[in-house]
Design a protein around this motif. Sequence first.
Motif, short mmCIF file in Angstrom:
data_model
loop_
_atom_site.label_atom_id
_atom_site.label_comp_id
_atom_site.label_asym_id
_atom_site.label_seq_id
_atom_site.Cartn_x
_atom_site.Cartn_y
_atom_site.Cartn_z
N ALA A 34 0.88 -1.12 -0.11
CA ALA A 34 0.00 -0.03 0.05
C ALA A 34 0.95 1.05 -0.01
CB ALA A 34 -0.84 0.08 1.18
N TYR A 35 1.67 1.29 1.06
CA TYR A 35 2.68 2.67 0.96
C TYR A 35 3.60 2.76 -0.25
CZ TYR A 35 6.34 0.53 4.09
OH TYR A 35 7.41 0.07 4.60
N LEU A 67 1.50 13.12 -0.12
CA LEU A 67 1.83 11.91 -0.50
C LEU A 67 2.99 11.36 0.40
CD1 LEU A 67 1.69 11.54 -4.36
CD2 LEU A 67 -0.19 10.69 -2.55
N PHE A 68 4.09 12.07 0.67
CA PHE A 68 4.85 11.60 1.86
C PHE A 68 4.18 11.48 3.05
CE2 PHE A 68 8.59 11.66 -0.87
CZ PHE A 68 9.59 10.85 -0.19
N CYS A 75 2.82 3.42 7.03
CA CYS A 75 3.67 2.71 7.44
C CYS A 75 3.95 2.42 8.90
CB CYS A 75 5.29 3.10 6.96
SG CYS A 75 6.08 4.34 7.84
N THR A 76 3.10 3.46 9.50
CA THR A 76 2.95 3.22 10.94
C THR A 76 1.60 2.62 11.37
OG1 THR A 76 4.22 4.97 11.25
CG2 THR A 76 3.31 4.60 13.18
N VAL A 143 -4.79 0.18 -0.20
CA VAL A 143 -5.24 0.65 1.00
C VAL A 143 -6.62 0.20 1.38
CG1 VAL A 143 -5.91 2.68 2.40
CG2 VAL A 143 -3.71 2.71 0.78
N VAL A 144 -7.56 -0.15 0.53
CA VAL A 144 -8.88 -0.34 1.03
C VAL A 144 -8.88 -1.91 1.47
CG1 VAL A 144 -11.23 -0.86 0.45
CG2 VAL A 144 -10.10 1.49 -0.02
N GLU A 145 -7.98 -2.62 0.70
CA GLU A 145 -7.60 -4.01 0.91
C GLU A 145 -7.18 -4.07 2.35
OE1 GLU A 145 -5.94 -8.20 -0.85
OE2 GLU A 145 -5.35 -6.13 -1.87
#
Length: 190
Positions: A34-35, A67-68, A75-76, A143-145
């Motif tokens: 995702a990320y 986006l960053f 990632c957290t 991301v939804v997944e």
Amino acid sequence: MVVLNKIYTRTGDSGQTALGNGARVAKHSERVNAYGTVDEVNATVGLARQVAEGDMDVMLAAIQNDLFDLGADLCTPDMEQDDEREYPPLRMVAEQVDRLEREIDAMNPRLEPLRSFILPGGSALAAQMHMCRTVTRRAERLVVELSTHEGVNPNAVKYLNRLSDWFFVAGRIANDDGRDDVLWVPGANR
């Protein structure tokens, strides 16, 4: 500020990487996919900025920064523990989504009404915007997944959804406010 004096770390040689909370996961995990795809969106925006000018370039620069932020958010994991952390992680906020909506609302009145589906293309910038849009849609799906298995900030999903709309509208702006859109002709090559 962290100063990097070595580009390689060798910590990922075994196929794992560290998340923002220090946990190590497989590089092919849903979260990393995702990320990582959000990072890919950012790279496509960088390409679009090579041909963007003026206000469009300014808006794209803000999106790159967002986006960053989004990558840092994704990632957290374990958002429910944010209040307990020594350093609160960066999370996407509603204002970032709202800004995209305001920009879309400002661009929309300039557009010719849509009477057909459009094909990605036209000007170089429009083609780049459509590439950004499609990679953003992939990031959104990932991301939804991820959110079906782990906690994800709802603003992260909203941001990606709105961002793909933003790229669609910006692509039309880049095609002379939609006048130079490339229209789909159903069955044209039968």
